[in-house]
Design a protein around this motif. Structure first.
Motif, short mmCIF file in Angstrom:
data_model
loop_
_atom_site.label_atom_id
_atom_site.label_comp_id
_atom_site.label_asym_id
_atom_site.label_seq_id
_atom_site.Cartn_x
_atom_site.Cartn_y
_atom_site.Cartn_z
N VAL A 188 0.83 -1.20 0.00
CA VAL A 188 0.00 0.00 0.00
C VAL A 188 0.87 1.25 0.00
O VAL A 188 2.08 1.20 0.23
CB VAL A 188 -0.95 0.04 1.21
CG1 VAL A 188 -1.88 -1.16 1.23
CG2 VAL A 188 -0.15 0.11 2.52
N PHE A 189 0.24 2.39 -0.23
CA PHE A 189 0.89 3.68 -0.07
C PHE A 189 0.75 4.11 1.40
O PHE A 189 -0.21 3.74 2.07
CB PHE A 189 0.23 4.74 -0.96
CG PHE A 189 0.08 4.34 -2.39
CD1 PHE A 189 1.19 4.11 -3.19
CD2 PHE A 189 -1.19 4.18 -2.96
CE1 PHE A 189 1.05 3.75 -4.52
CE2 PHE A 189 -1.34 3.82 -4.28
CZ PHE A 189 -0.21 3.59 -5.07
N PRO A 190 1.69 4.91 1.93
CA PRO A 190 1.52 5.40 3.30
C PRO A 190 0.21 6.18 3.45
O PRO A 190 -0.18 6.93 2.56
CB PRO A 190 2.73 6.34 3.48
CG PRO A 190 3.74 5.84 2.49
CD PRO A 190 2.95 5.36 1.31
N GLY A 191 -0.43 6.00 4.58
CA GLY A 191 -1.68 6.73 4.81
C GLY A 191 -2.43 6.20 6.00
O GLY A 191 -2.07 5.17 6.58
N GLY A 192 -3.49 6.92 6.37
CA GLY A 192 -4.31 6.50 7.50
C GLY A 192 -5.39 7.51 7.78
O GLY A 192 -5.52 8.53 7.08
N ARG A 193 -6.15 7.26 8.81
CA ARG A 193 -7.30 8.10 9.10
C ARG A 193 -6.90 9.44 9.73
O ARG A 193 -5.82 9.58 10.30
CB ARG A 193 -8.28 7.36 10.01
CG ARG A 193 -7.80 7.16 11.42
CD ARG A 193 -8.82 6.40 12.25
NE ARG A 193 -9.06 5.06 11.71
CZ ARG A 193 -9.93 4.20 12.25
NH1 ARG A 193 -10.63 4.54 13.31
NH2 ARG A 193 -10.08 3.00 11.73
N LEU A 194 -7.79 10.39 9.59
CA LEU A 194 -7.61 11.72 10.16
C LEU A 194 -7.71 11.66 11.68
O LEU A 194 -8.62 11.04 12.22
CB LEU A 194 -8.68 12.65 9.58
CG LEU A 194 -8.73 14.08 10.08
CD1 LEU A 194 -7.60 14.89 9.49
CD2 LEU A 194 -10.07 14.73 9.70
N ASP A 195 -6.76 12.30 12.37
CA ASP A 195 -6.79 12.41 13.82
C ASP A 195 -7.25 13.80 14.23
O ASP A 195 -7.00 14.77 13.50
CB ASP A 195 -5.40 12.16 14.40
CG ASP A 195 -5.00 10.70 14.38
OD1 ASP A 195 -5.88 9.85 14.16
OD2 ASP A 195 -3.80 10.42 14.58
N PRO A 196 -7.89 13.94 15.39
CA PRO A 196 -8.28 15.28 15.86
C PRO A 196 -7.10 16.25 15.92
O PRO A 196 -7.25 17.45 15.64
CB PRO A 196 -8.86 15.01 17.25
CG PRO A 196 -9.36 13.60 17.18
CD PRO A 196 -8.39 12.89 16.30
N ALA A 197 -5.90 15.75 16.27
CA ALA A 197 -4.73 16.63 16.35
C ALA A 197 -4.36 17.21 15.00
O ALA A 197 -3.74 18.29 14.94
CB ALA A 197 -3.54 15.85 16.93
N ASP A 198 -4.72 16.52 13.91
CA ASP A 198 -4.44 17.05 12.57
C ASP A 198 -5.22 18.34 12.34
O ASP A 198 -4.71 19.29 11.72
CB ASP A 198 -4.79 16.02 11.50
CG ASP A 198 -4.00 14.73 11.63
OD1 ASP A 198 -2.82 14.80 12.01
OD2 ASP A 198 -4.57 13.65 11.36
N ARG A 199 -6.45 18.38 12.83
CA ARG A 199 -7.27 19.60 12.69
C ARG A 199 -6.65 20.75 13.49
O ARG A 199 -6.58 21.89 13.00
CB ARG A 199 -8.69 19.34 13.18
CG ARG A 199 -9.50 18.39 12.32
CD ARG A 199 -10.96 18.41 12.72
NE ARG A 199 -11.72 17.44 11.96
CZ ARG A 199 -12.20 17.65 10.72
NH1 ARG A 199 -11.97 18.81 10.13
NH2 ARG A 199 -12.88 16.72 10.10
N VAL A 200 -6.22 20.44 14.70
CA VAL A 200 -5.63 21.47 15.55
C VAL A 200 -4.37 22.05 14.89
O VAL A 200 -4.18 23.27 14.84
CB VAL A 200 -5.30 20.89 16.94
CG1 VAL A 200 -4.57 21.92 17.79
CG2 VAL A 200 -6.57 20.41 17.64
N LEU A 201 -3.52 21.17 14.37
CA LEU A 201 -2.29 21.62 13.74
C LEU A 201 -2.58 22.41 12.47
O LEU A 201 -1.94 23.45 12.21
CB LEU A 201 -1.40 20.42 13.42
CG LEU A 201 0.02 20.70 12.95
CD1 LEU A 201 0.77 21.56 13.96
CD2 LEU A 201 0.77 19.39 12.70
N ALA A 202 -3.54 21.95 11.68
CA ALA A 202 -3.90 22.67 10.46
C ALA A 202 -4.40 24.08 10.78
O ALA A 202 -3.99 25.06 10.14
CB ALA A 202 -4.97 21.89 9.69
N GLU A 203 -5.28 24.18 11.77
CA GLU A 203 -5.81 25.49 12.14
C GLU A 203 -4.71 26.41 12.68
O GLU A 203 -4.72 27.62 12.43
CB GLU A 203 -6.93 25.32 13.17
CG GLU A 203 -8.18 24.68 12.57
CD GLU A 203 -9.23 24.34 13.62
OE1 GLU A 203 -8.98 24.60 14.81
OE2 GLU A 203 -10.29 23.79 13.24
#
Length: 260
Positions: A50-65
């Motif tokens: 597979v290609f690297p990847g996985g589900r969205l984590d709540p911390a991803d939203r915090v970091l993006a914002e």
């Protein structure tokens, strides 16, 4: 049973947002993509290439914002950056990340073990995430008939030449840089297991002879959401795709596992 036939015995699962990254580099014989072999005991696509990847984590939203990107689109880019690091030890940052793979693998282990957050690691090392390094490539949503569903956005990224890639040794038990054409040939020979979304994306990459050509194709092709419809036939699962999605086909006869 077709993917449009739903059972009344269980509710339809809500698809979970996820990000997948196709890390690219130019090899001697053409473009290569970084892929990992998932641990065989993992329920979703166990043992598959597979290609690297996985589900969205709540911390991803915090970091993006924190970096000025809001909503799902921004959060998914930061999920893609984190998953790339967790599964390949490659940091897509604006500043040059350390070339020392042993150092980055130590950081990778700490992030995977959740002893440090991805955003905290970057801040401590004086590195800025580079969501602009990602090129939106595809969008697949698992059919409603599947018990596990993902709303997956695929991104392209050019691997930094100075960084050697390395898998995490947990969810991924092996890794390799491989030509998309070779990956398909080896899968057909039974040396690799592919799920259908991975195969179709490899087929799409295999049409081009350089990373630049792949990126130009992605830039010129709108991302069209793929909700795979399929019908079981004696020869295999006949799948239907929107021609506008950039795969160059409207139907495909698949015998790969229906993980996507």
């Amino acid at each position: 049973m077709s993917d449009t036939t739903l059972t009344t015995e269980r509710p339809i699962a809500e698809p979970k947002l996820a990000a997948t990254v196709l890390l690219l580099r130019d090899g001697v014989a053409g473009p290569e993509v970084f892929m990992v072999v998932r641990h065989g005991d993992i329920a979703f696509a166990g043992g598959a290439l597979v290609f690297p990847g996985g589900r969205l984590d709540p911390a991803d939203r915090v970091l993006a914002e924190a970096h000025g990107l809001e909503g799902d689109a921004g959060a998914l880019r930061f999920a893609a950056l984190r998953e790339t690091f967790e599964e390949s030890a490659i940091l897509l940052t604006r500043e040059a990340a350390p070339a020392d793979v042993a150092l980055r693998r130590g950081w990778q282990s700490a992030v995977c073990a959740e002893t440090i957050g991805f955003g905290t690691l970057l801040a401590e090392q004086g590195l800025s995430p580079a969501p602009e390094a990602l090129v939106h490539f595809a969008h697949w949503i698992t059919p409603p008939s599947r018990p596990k569903r993902f709303d997956t956005h695929f991104f392209l990224a050019v691997a930094p030449a100075a960084q050697e890639a390395a898998h995490d040794g947990g969810e991924a038990v092996d890794s390799l840089w491989i030509s998309p054409r070779v990956a398909l040939t080896e899968a057909d020979a039974g040396r690799h297991k592919l799920v259908v979304a991975t195969r179709l994306n490899l087929m799409r990459l295999a049409r081009f002879d350089s990373v630049a050509a792949i990126l130009a194709h992605a830039a010129a092709t709108p991302v069209v959401t793929i909700r795979p419809r399929s019908t079981e036939t004696p020869e295999g699962r006949l799948m239907h795709f929107p021609i506008e999605a950039g795969y160059g086909l409207e139907t495909y006869l698949s015998n790969d596992p229906a993980a996507m």
